[in-house]
Design an enzyme around this catalytic site. Structure first.
Site, PDB file in Angstrom:
ATOM      1  N   ASP A   7      88.925-116.523 -16.685  1.00 62.20           N
ATOM      2  CA  ASP A   7      88.904-117.900 -16.017  1.00 62.20           C
ATOM      3  C   ASP A   7      89.250-117.599 -14.614  1.00 62.20           C
ATOM      4  O   ASP A   7      90.504-117.565 -14.314  1.00 62.20           O
ATOM      5  CB  ASP A   7      89.657-119.114 -16.778  1.00 62.20           C
ATOM      6  CG  ASP A   7      89.504-120.431 -16.308  1.00 62.20           C
ATOM      7  OD1 ASP A   7      88.216-120.699 -15.541  1.00 62.20           O
ATOM      8  OD2 ASP A   7      90.330-121.190 -16.181  1.00 62.20           O
ATOM      9  N   GLU A  70      83.651-116.923 -15.921  1.00 69.46           N
ATOM     10  CA  GLU A  70      83.225-118.076 -15.986  1.00 69.46           C
ATOM     11  C   GLU A  70      82.497-118.142 -14.666  1.00 69.46           C
ATOM     12  O   GLU A  70      82.728-117.821 -13.663  1.00 69.46           O
ATOM     13  CB  GLU A  70      84.383-119.252 -15.678  1.00 69.46           C
ATOM     14  CG  GLU A  70      83.721-120.830 -15.594  1.00 69.46           C
ATOM     15  CD  GLU A  70      84.679-121.838 -15.814  1.00 69.46           C
ATOM     16  OE1 GLU A  70      84.333-123.060 -15.436  1.00 69.46           O
ATOM     17  OE2 GLU A  70      85.733-121.513 -16.331  1.00 69.46           O
ATOM     18  N   ASP A 143      94.521-122.463 -18.486  1.00 68.42           N
ATOM     19  CA  ASP A 143      93.699-121.390 -17.721  1.00 68.42           C
ATOM     20  C   ASP A 143      93.330-120.143 -19.015  1.00 68.42           C
ATOM     21  O   ASP A 143      92.424-119.714 -19.098  1.00 68.42           O
ATOM     22  CB  ASP A 143      94.125-120.461 -16.582  1.00 68.42           C
ATOM     23  CG  ASP A 143      94.486-121.662 -15.482  1.00 68.42           C
ATOM     24  OD1 ASP A 143      93.369-121.954 -14.656  1.00 68.42           O
ATOM     25  OD2 ASP A 143      95.647-122.092 -15.380  1.00 68.42           O
TER      26      ASP A 143
END
Length: 170
Positions: A7, A70, A143
């Site tokens: 992430d 991501e 996260d």
């Protein structure tokens, strides 16, 4: 099979390593999760260099079969979007340079794969991540939980793609 979810972020870059199988996409083992942090007082070039070294070390330590990052889809704050894209680029380039499988998914794709609902809330996704990994609590910080969700998305998506290629949908 081991999949590392990333992430991306310049201040906090979440990571999550999942062990799983394409044959059983309802049970996963969270092997490792956390956050790589950089000092906001430093210049961008120093922070990116720190992130590069930390991610490189993480890839060397974990030896994932695939890396999932991501995809920056849309941000209202262009400044944040740029730093996230820079962090994302480092993760993608490092994994690619090691000839690892690299995939990118948007937050909506993660929501759909993990919960079955593309408009799920962050808490719903994080709750399902904990459930699918057999964890008593949601991984912290957020996260890290998001990175685990990215790794799970790889398994769900790869299994669907594998079944479509074989002509089986059930």
């Amino acid at each position: 099979m081991f999949v590392l979810g990333v992430d991306p972020g310049l201040t906090r870059c979440g990571f999550g390593l999942i062990e799983g199988s394409l044959d059983d996409v309802e049970r996963f083992r969270a092997v490792r999760a956390g956050v790589l942090a950089t000092d906001p007082a430093q210049g961008v070039e120093e922070r990116l260099a720190t992130l590069l070294l930390d991610l490189s070390s993480l890839l060397s330590d974990t030896h994932p079969d695939a890396v999932v990052v991501e995809r920056v889809f849309f941000q209202r704050n262009a400044r944040t979007a740029i730093s996230v894209a820079q962090a994302s680029g480092i993760a993608v380039a490092l994994a690619g340079s090691r000839e690892m499988i690299v995939r990118q998914f948007t937050a909506q794709e993660v929501k759909l794969a993990v919960t079955g609902y593309g408009a799920a809330s962050k808490m719903q996704v994080q709750g399902m991540v904990a459930r699918l990994c057999g964890l008593a609590t949601i991984p912290q910080p957020a996260d890290a939980a998001d990175a685990l969700g990215l790794a799970i998305t790889y398994f769900v998506t790869a299994r669907t793609e594998q079944r479509l290629a074989a002509g089986r949908l059930s």
